[in-house]
Design a protein around this motif. Structure first.
Motif, PDB file in Angstrom:
ATOM      1  N   PHE A  34       0.877  -1.032   0.038  1.00 52.72           N
ATOM      2  CA  PHE A  34       0.068  -0.163   0.113  1.00 52.72           C
ATOM      3  C   PHE A  34       1.039   1.180  -0.028  1.00 52.72           C
ATOM      4  N   CYS A  35       0.650   2.169  -0.795  1.00 55.27           N
ATOM      5  CA  CYS A  35       1.405   3.241  -0.996  1.00 55.27           C
ATOM      6  C   CYS A  35       0.569   4.481  -0.241  1.00 55.27           C
ATOM      7  N   PRO A  36       1.095   5.082   0.970  1.00 51.64           N
ATOM      8  CA  PRO A  36       0.529   5.853   1.744  1.00 51.64           C
ATOM      9  C   PRO A  36       0.177   7.197   0.874  1.00 51.64           C
ATOM     10  N   CYS A  37       0.926   7.703  -0.061  1.00 48.67           N
ATOM     11  CA  CYS A  37       1.141   8.806  -0.584  1.00 48.67           C
ATOM     12  C   CYS A  37      -0.116   9.223  -1.254  1.00 48.67           C
ATOM     13  N   HIS A  38      -0.547   8.298  -2.034  1.00 48.60           N
ATOM     14  CA  HIS A  38      -1.939   8.621  -2.733  1.00 48.60           C
ATOM     15  C   HIS A  38      -2.799   7.483  -2.745  1.00 48.60           C
ATOM     16  N   GLY A  39      -2.378   6.361  -2.075  1.00 48.59           N
ATOM     17  CA  GLY A  39      -3.477   5.255  -1.985  1.00 48.59           C
ATOM     18  C   GLY A  39      -3.246   4.218  -3.019  1.00 48.59           C
ATOM     19  N   SER A  40      -2.300   4.025  -3.810  1.00 48.98           N
ATOM     20  CA  SER A  40      -2.136   3.054  -4.721  1.00 48.98           C
ATOM     21  C   SER A  40      -1.861   1.605  -3.672  1.00 48.98           C
ATOM     22  N   ARG A  41      -2.306   0.785  -4.650  1.00 50.50           N
ATOM     23  CA  ARG A  41      -2.412  -0.591  -3.939  1.00 50.50           C
ATOM     24  C   ARG A  41      -1.692  -1.577  -5.005  1.00 50.50           C
ATOM     25  N   PHE A  42      -1.038  -2.830  -4.459  1.00 49.06           N
ATOM     26  CA  PHE A  42      -0.393  -3.678  -5.188  1.00 49.06           C
ATOM     27  C   PHE A  42      -0.581  -4.977  -4.455  1.00 49.06           C
ATOM     28  N   ASP A  43      -0.849  -6.184  -5.343  1.00 45.89           N
ATOM     29  CA  ASP A  43      -1.036  -7.535  -4.617  1.00 45.89           C
ATOM     30  C   ASP A  43       0.321  -8.076  -4.319  1.00 45.89           C
ATOM     31  N   LEU A  44       0.257  -9.316  -4.056  1.00 45.41           N
ATOM     32  CA  LEU A  44       1.375 -10.192  -3.390  1.00 45.41           C
ATOM     33  C   LEU A  44       2.496 -10.426  -4.655  1.00 45.41           C
ATOM     34  N   ALA A  45       2.242  -9.814  -5.783  1.00 44.25           N
ATOM     35  CA  ALA A  45       3.230 -10.008  -6.761  1.00 44.25           C
ATOM     36  C   ALA A  45       3.488  -8.710  -7.343  1.00 44.25           C
ATOM     37  N   GLY A  46       3.270  -7.568  -6.586  1.00 41.56           N
ATOM     38  CA  GLY A  46       3.413  -6.442  -6.934  1.00 41.56           C
ATOM     39  C   GLY A  46       2.704  -5.906  -8.113  1.00 41.56           C
ATOM     40  N   ARG A  47       1.715  -6.375  -8.315  1.00 41.92           N
ATOM     41  CA  ARG A  47       0.943  -6.178  -9.360  1.00 41.92           C
ATOM     42  C   ARG A  47      -0.043  -5.038  -9.055  1.00 41.92           C
ATOM     43  N   VAL A  48      -0.120  -3.885  -9.749  1.00 39.06           N
ATOM     44  CA  VAL A  48      -1.201  -2.589  -9.351  1.00 39.06           C
ATOM     45  C   VAL A  48      -2.542  -2.967  -9.704  1.00 39.06           C
ATOM     46  N   PHE A  49      -3.380  -2.573  -8.672  1.00 40.91           N
ATOM     47  CA  PHE A  49      -4.776  -2.661  -8.659  1.00 40.91           C
ATOM     48  C   PHE A  49      -5.467  -1.637  -9.566  1.00 40.91           C
ATOM     49  N   LYS A  50      -6.624  -1.933 -10.308  1.00 39.03           N
ATOM     50  CA  LYS A  50      -7.182  -0.948 -11.095  1.00 39.03           C
ATOM     51  C   LYS A  50      -7.630   0.098 -10.296  1.00 39.03           C
ATOM     52  N   GLY A  51      -7.453   1.357 -10.628  1.00 39.19           N
ATOM     53  CA  GLY A  51      -8.654   2.439 -10.069  1.00 39.19           C
ATOM     54  C   GLY A  51      -7.678   3.243  -8.979  1.00 39.19           C
ATOM     55  N   VAL A  52      -6.344   3.182  -9.072  1.00 43.39           N
ATOM     56  CA  VAL A  52      -5.375   3.841  -8.325  1.00 43.39           C
ATOM     57  C   VAL A  52      -4.719   4.637  -9.190  1.00 43.39           C
ATOM     58  N   PRO A  53      -3.931   5.571  -8.693  1.00 41.79           N
ATOM     59  CA  PRO A  53      -2.895   6.432  -9.526  1.00 41.79           C
ATOM     60  C   PRO A  53      -1.727   5.672  -9.951  1.00 41.79           C
ATOM     61  N   ALA A  54      -1.262   4.692  -9.117  1.00 40.21           N
ATOM     62  CA  ALA A  54       0.045   4.110 -10.081  1.00 40.21           C
ATOM     63  C   ALA A  54      -0.478   3.401 -11.217  1.00 40.21           C
ATOM     64  N   PRO A  55       0.481   3.581 -12.298  1.00 33.57           N
ATOM     65  CA  PRO A  55       0.073   3.278 -13.758  1.00 33.57           C
ATOM     66  C   PRO A  55       0.386   1.522 -13.867  1.00 33.57           C
TER      67      PRO A  55
END
Ligand code: FES
Length: 151
Positions: free
Chosen positions: A105-126
């Motif tokens: 979980f990235c506290p700066c703008h709320g991006s989230r990644f799973d246990l393979a480091g894959r970014v979830f849809k709908g967050v700022p990280a591309p």
């Protein structure tokens, strides 16, 4: 530290994270248990780049686990949005997120990644967290930053 860095991974218990510094940046080494590995296919629909086609990783880590050994995830510890350091959060540790299976979980703008480091849809990280070049020197030592001997 410049150049490759050897890391002893023998002291990482299942479900635990080890953070090391490589070339002035954080590298996160997560030892995943069976439950963690089983959770990943079920998240394919929820992540932006499930097959890591647009994300950065060596060819040998472009697979469902984004790793050489399924048990160990090795990613750079900076968010692909603006470079903050994501926090590791185990299953259920983020109460506000329904059915959180664990990940980053990235506290700066709320991006989230799973246990393979894959970014979830709908967050700022591309993109997914970056997998640095690496290779295993033995069952207990990994070399970060050099994959010249990798298969
Ligand atoms: S830097 Fe991570 S969400 Fe913005």
């Amino acid at each position: 530290m410049k150049g490759p860095r050897e890391v002893d991974i023998s002291d990482i218990l299942p479900g635990e994270l080890k953070r090391v510094s490589w070339q002035g940046k954080a590298v996160l080494i997560l030892r995943r248990d069976e439950e963690a590995l089983k959770s990943l296919p079920g998240l394919d629909e929820k992540v932006s780049d499930p097959g890591s086609n647009d994300s950065e990783q060596p060819g040998y880590a472009k697979n469902e686990y984004r790793s050489v050994k399924p048990e160990y995830l090795i990613v750079q510890g900076w968010c692909t949005h603006l470079g903050c350091i994501p926090t590791y959060a185990r299953k259920g540790e983020i109460a506000e997120i329904e059915n959180w299976q664990g990940g980053f979980f990235c506290p700066c703008h709320g991006s989230r990644f799973d246990l393979a480091g894959r970014v979830f849809k709908g967050v700022p990280a591309p993109l997914n967290l970056i997998v640095p070049p690496h290779q295993y020197l033995s069952d207990s030592v990994v070399l970060i930053g050099d994959d010249s001997g990798a298969a």
